[in-house]
Design a protein around this motif. Structure first.
Motif, PDB file in Angstrom:
ATOM      1  N   ASN A  85       0.813  -1.222   0.000  1.00  0.00           N
ATOM      2  CA  ASN A  85       0.000   0.000   0.000  1.00  0.00           C
ATOM      3  C   ASN A  85       0.842   1.265   0.000  1.00  0.00           C
ATOM      4  O   ASN A  85       0.336   2.348   0.304  1.00  0.00           O
ATOM      5  CB  ASN A  85      -0.969   0.018   1.184  1.00  0.00           C
ATOM      6  CG  ASN A  85      -2.205   0.851   0.880  1.00  0.00           C
ATOM      7  OD1 ASN A  85      -2.632   0.958  -0.269  1.00  0.00           O
ATOM      8  ND2 ASN A  85      -2.784   1.450   1.913  1.00  0.00           N
ATOM      9  N   HIS A  87       3.171   1.047  -2.703  1.00  0.00           N
ATOM     10  CA  HIS A  87       3.851   0.533  -3.904  1.00  0.00           C
ATOM     11  C   HIS A  87       3.273   1.098  -5.198  1.00  0.00           C
ATOM     12  O   HIS A  87       3.872   0.942  -6.261  1.00  0.00           O
ATOM     13  CB  HIS A  87       3.719  -1.003  -3.909  1.00  0.00           C
ATOM     14  CG  HIS A  87       4.915  -1.727  -4.415  1.00  0.00           C
ATOM     15  ND1 HIS A  87       6.146  -1.680  -3.804  1.00  0.00           N
ATOM     16  CD2 HIS A  87       5.083  -2.536  -5.491  1.00  0.00           C
ATOM     17  CE1 HIS A  87       7.003  -2.435  -4.466  1.00  0.00           C
ATOM     18  NE2 HIS A  87       6.386  -2.952  -5.500  1.00  0.00           N
ATOM     19  N   TRP A  88       2.100   1.775  -5.117  1.00  0.00           N
ATOM     20  CA  TRP A  88       1.376   2.184  -6.322  1.00  0.00           C
ATOM     21  C   TRP A  88       1.856   3.541  -6.826  1.00  0.00           C
ATOM     22  O   TRP A  88       1.090   4.496  -6.935  1.00  0.00           O
ATOM     23  CB  TRP A  88      -0.123   2.192  -6.039  1.00  0.00           C
ATOM     24  CG  TRP A  88      -0.645   0.846  -5.675  1.00  0.00           C
ATOM     25  CD1 TRP A  88      -0.539   0.219  -4.470  1.00  0.00           C
ATOM     26  CD2 TRP A  88      -1.334  -0.067  -6.533  1.00  0.00           C
ATOM     27  NE1 TRP A  88      -1.125  -1.019  -4.510  1.00  0.00           N
ATOM     28  CE2 TRP A  88      -1.624  -1.223  -5.765  1.00  0.00           C
ATOM     29  CE3 TRP A  88      -1.755  -0.011  -7.860  1.00  0.00           C
ATOM     30  CZ2 TRP A  88      -2.299  -2.317  -6.300  1.00  0.00           C
ATOM     31  CZ3 TRP A  88      -2.426  -1.089  -8.395  1.00  0.00           C
ATOM     32  CH2 TRP A  88      -2.690  -2.224  -7.622  1.00  0.00           C
ATOM     33  N   ILE A  93       3.412   1.628 -11.894  1.00  0.00           N
ATOM     34  CA  ILE A  93       2.207   1.421 -12.705  1.00  0.00           C
ATOM     35  C   ILE A  93       2.593   1.330 -14.182  1.00  0.00           C
ATOM     36  O   ILE A  93       2.120   0.445 -14.915  1.00  0.00           O
ATOM     37  CB  ILE A  93       1.197   2.561 -12.482  1.00  0.00           C
ATOM     38  CG1 ILE A  93       0.790   2.658 -11.013  1.00  0.00           C
ATOM     39  CG2 ILE A  93      -0.024   2.361 -13.378  1.00  0.00           C
ATOM     40  CD1 ILE A  93       0.142   1.432 -10.457  1.00  0.00           C
ATOM     41  N   LEU A 112       1.199  -6.298  -7.181  1.00  0.00           N
ATOM     42  CA  LEU A 112       0.676  -5.088  -7.811  1.00  0.00           C
ATOM     43  C   LEU A 112       0.262  -5.363  -9.245  1.00  0.00           C
ATOM     44  O   LEU A 112      -0.812  -4.936  -9.687  1.00  0.00           O
ATOM     45  CB  LEU A 112       1.729  -3.972  -7.771  1.00  0.00           C
ATOM     46  CG  LEU A 112       1.333  -2.618  -8.371  1.00  0.00           C
ATOM     47  CD1 LEU A 112       2.027  -1.468  -7.646  1.00  0.00           C
ATOM     48  CD2 LEU A 112       1.657  -2.534  -9.869  1.00  0.00           C
ATOM     49  N   ARG A 116      -3.506  -4.900 -10.293  1.00  0.00           N
ATOM     50  CA  ARG A 116      -3.784  -3.807 -11.239  1.00  0.00           C
ATOM     51  C   ARG A 116      -4.579  -4.316 -12.432  1.00  0.00           C
ATOM     52  O   ARG A 116      -5.554  -3.685 -12.865  1.00  0.00           O
ATOM     53  CB  ARG A 116      -2.478  -3.172 -11.733  1.00  0.00           C
ATOM     54  CG  ARG A 116      -2.712  -2.057 -12.754  1.00  0.00           C
ATOM     55  CD  ARG A 116      -1.474  -1.767 -13.568  1.00  0.00           C
ATOM     56  NE  ARG A 116      -1.019  -2.915 -14.335  1.00  0.00           N
ATOM     57  CZ  ARG A 116      -1.556  -3.309 -15.485  1.00  0.00           C
ATOM     58  NH1 ARG A 116      -2.602  -2.684 -16.004  1.00  0.00           N
ATOM     59  NH2 ARG A 116      -1.068  -4.372 -16.110  1.00  0.00           N
ATOM     60  N   GLY A 175       1.726   6.364  -2.905  1.00  0.00           N
ATOM     61  CA  GLY A 175       1.714   5.004  -3.419  1.00  0.00           C
ATOM     62  C   GLY A 175       0.624   4.119  -2.870  1.00  0.00           C
ATOM     63  O   GLY A 175       0.749   2.892  -2.907  1.00  0.00           O
ATOM     64  N   VAL A 177      -3.209   2.361  -2.866  1.00  0.00           N
ATOM     65  CA  VAL A 177      -4.106   1.892  -3.918  1.00  0.00           C
ATOM     66  C   VAL A 177      -5.262   2.869  -4.114  1.00  0.00           C
ATOM     67  O   VAL A 177      -5.753   3.051  -5.236  1.00  0.00           O
ATOM     68  CB  VAL A 177      -4.607   0.462  -3.622  1.00  0.00           C
ATOM     69  CG1 VAL A 177      -5.580   0.438  -2.446  1.00  0.00           C
ATOM     70  CG2 VAL A 177      -5.251  -0.163  -4.855  1.00  0.00           C
ATOM     71  N   PHE A 180      -4.082   5.586  -6.417  1.00  0.00           N
ATOM     72  CA  PHE A 180      -4.067   5.117  -7.801  1.00  0.00           C
ATOM     73  C   PHE A 180      -5.468   5.100  -8.400  1.00  0.00           C
ATOM     74  O   PHE A 180      -5.713   5.666  -9.479  1.00  0.00           O
ATOM     75  CB  PHE A 180      -3.446   3.714  -7.858  1.00  0.00           C
ATOM     76  CG  PHE A 180      -3.719   2.965  -9.132  1.00  0.00           C
ATOM     77  CD1 PHE A 180      -3.242   3.421 -10.348  1.00  0.00           C
ATOM     78  CD2 PHE A 180      -4.478   1.797  -9.112  1.00  0.00           C
ATOM     79  CE1 PHE A 180      -3.514   2.725 -11.533  1.00  0.00           C
ATOM     80  CE2 PHE A 180      -4.756   1.105 -10.280  1.00  0.00           C
ATOM     81  CZ  PHE A 180      -4.269   1.569 -11.492  1.00  0.00           C
TER      82      PHE A 180
END
Length: 396
Positions: A85, A87-88, A93, A112, A116, A175, A177, A180
């Protein structure tokens, strides 16, 4: 880094459940287990899908329940290589869409990539507004609460949950979710359902799912006998707490800091300026102002030691709604020391020296959030899709 046997990784499916109605309508996506030591969300989703399967009611749109970090959930650890959470980030991406993460040696890269793809496939087939409910729990005991990026559409959704709502957290974290998904124009909130190992956290998470199903319009409230009990459960859990809080400070931590939270803190405990909150190898950490503490860290993994929050009057949310509806944000760059960013109409460059008399809250009320600061310059970004879903008078 924590190793997981391949057989164990394959033992948890990404999709907990999926229901798609014959009629068009909204899409509700619920994610549980984005952190592997937080199983309450995935357990609550299993309960809800089992009840819906036995009931056989018609839904509008789609309801999708997902596991966030399958490998970490199988191991019972928050993460294996790094926090999924956080990492986005845009470069990851892009790498995922280019097919560069599927075979990565980093466990959370693969998670991810798969998550995704699943999310974007659901966005592509959506037949209405997309809502995301990201379900978490905390290491310390706490009342349930919701976290949102402060757009008008997110507010309308979040305020359906009878729990404290936290604004401003997105300025402190990168980063996630929800960042994103929200950046793609969808409605998102995070929900914190209590302490990791408390069985009641599953009940609280399940209550949040039922409320999300009816608030989004996927299921009619009249066909949801669980709704009233769910609302009452969350009301009891947060009784006596203010409705809205704003984040004032985040204390980040690294493993080498040897961070130690002082014992006995719970989320929303009142704190006094100068009060000792934690210690590490750098020394003591004390409260910066009077307020309340949020999510004190009582686990070995994690990047957030604690947050300091302060009550934020819903009156100002109503003023903010009015200011945004008349689009005052379009002329805020007329203020001395405030300029539009040359690369984006949704960004402002603020000269801290010239604009030092403007409160940061003014820009917050207009829908801007701090992006990054560099010396005397501050860059703020306007929230995506910042308009209400309807003229519903209950919308803040």
């Amino acid at each position: 880094m924590i190793a997981v046997e391949p057989e164990t990784e394959r033992g948890i499916d990404r999709v907990i459940g999926s229901l798609r109605g014959d009629r068009s309508g909204p899409t509700l996506i619920c994610i549980g287990g984005l952190h592997g030591n937080e199983p309450a969300g995935s357990k609550a989703l299993q309960r809800v899908f089992a009840k819906l399967a036995n009931r056989g009611i018609e839904i509008k749109g789609e309801f999708l329940g997902l596991v966030g970090n399958r490998q970490a959930l199988a191991s019972g650890h928050r993460f294996l290589s790094g926090d999924l959470n956080r990492h986005w980030l845009p470069h990851r991406i892009e790498a995922s869409r280019a097919g560069e993460l599927a075979s990565s040696s980093v466990a959370e890269d693969r998670e991810l990539d798969e998550l995704r793809v699943t999310l974007e496939e659901s966005f592509a087939r959506a037949r209405g507004t997309v809502y995301l409910l990201d379900i978490h729990t905390t290491s310390g005991d706490a009342a349930s609460f919701a976290v949102m990026s402060d757009t008008l559409r997110n507010r309308r959704f979040a305020m359906r949950f009878p729990v404290p709502v936290i604004v401003g957290l997105e300025e402190e974290l990168e980063g996630t979710v929800t960042e994103f998904v929200g950046g793609l124009g969808h409605v998102t909130i995070g929900f914190e359902g209590g302490q990791h190992d408390d069985p009641k956290s599953v009940d609280l998470s399940e209550a949040a799912i039922w409320i999300a199903l009816t608030s989004s319009g996927v299921i009619d409230a009249g066909e949801t006998p669980e709704l009233e009990d769910s609302l009452e459960l969350l009301r009891r859990r947060s009784r006596g707490l203010p409705r809205v809080f704003e984040v004032r400070f985040r204390h980040p931590v690294k493993p080498e800091d040897e961070f130690r939270m002082e014992p006995g803190f719970h989320s929303f405990d009142q704190i006094r300026r100068g009060q000792l909150l934690a210690q590490d190898r750098h020394g003591e950490h004390r409260a910066r102002e009077n307020g309340r503490i949020l999510m004190p860290l009582y686990q070995s993994q994690g990047e957030d030691g604690y947050f300091e929050v302060r009550h934020f009057s819903p009156f100002w949310l109503k003023i903010s709604t009015l200011l945004r509806r008349v689009r005052l944000d379009r002329v805020v760059h007329w203020l001395p020391g405030v300029n539009r960013h040359p690369d984006s109409p949704d960004m402002l460059i603020i000269n801290r020296r010239i604009a030092r008399f403007y409160s940061l809250q003014i820009f917050h009320l207009l829908g801007f959030r701090r992006h990054r600061g560099a010396g005397k310059k501050l860059v703020m970004t306007r929230q995506q899709r910042d308009f209400p879903l309807s003229s519903d008078p209950t919308s803040l």
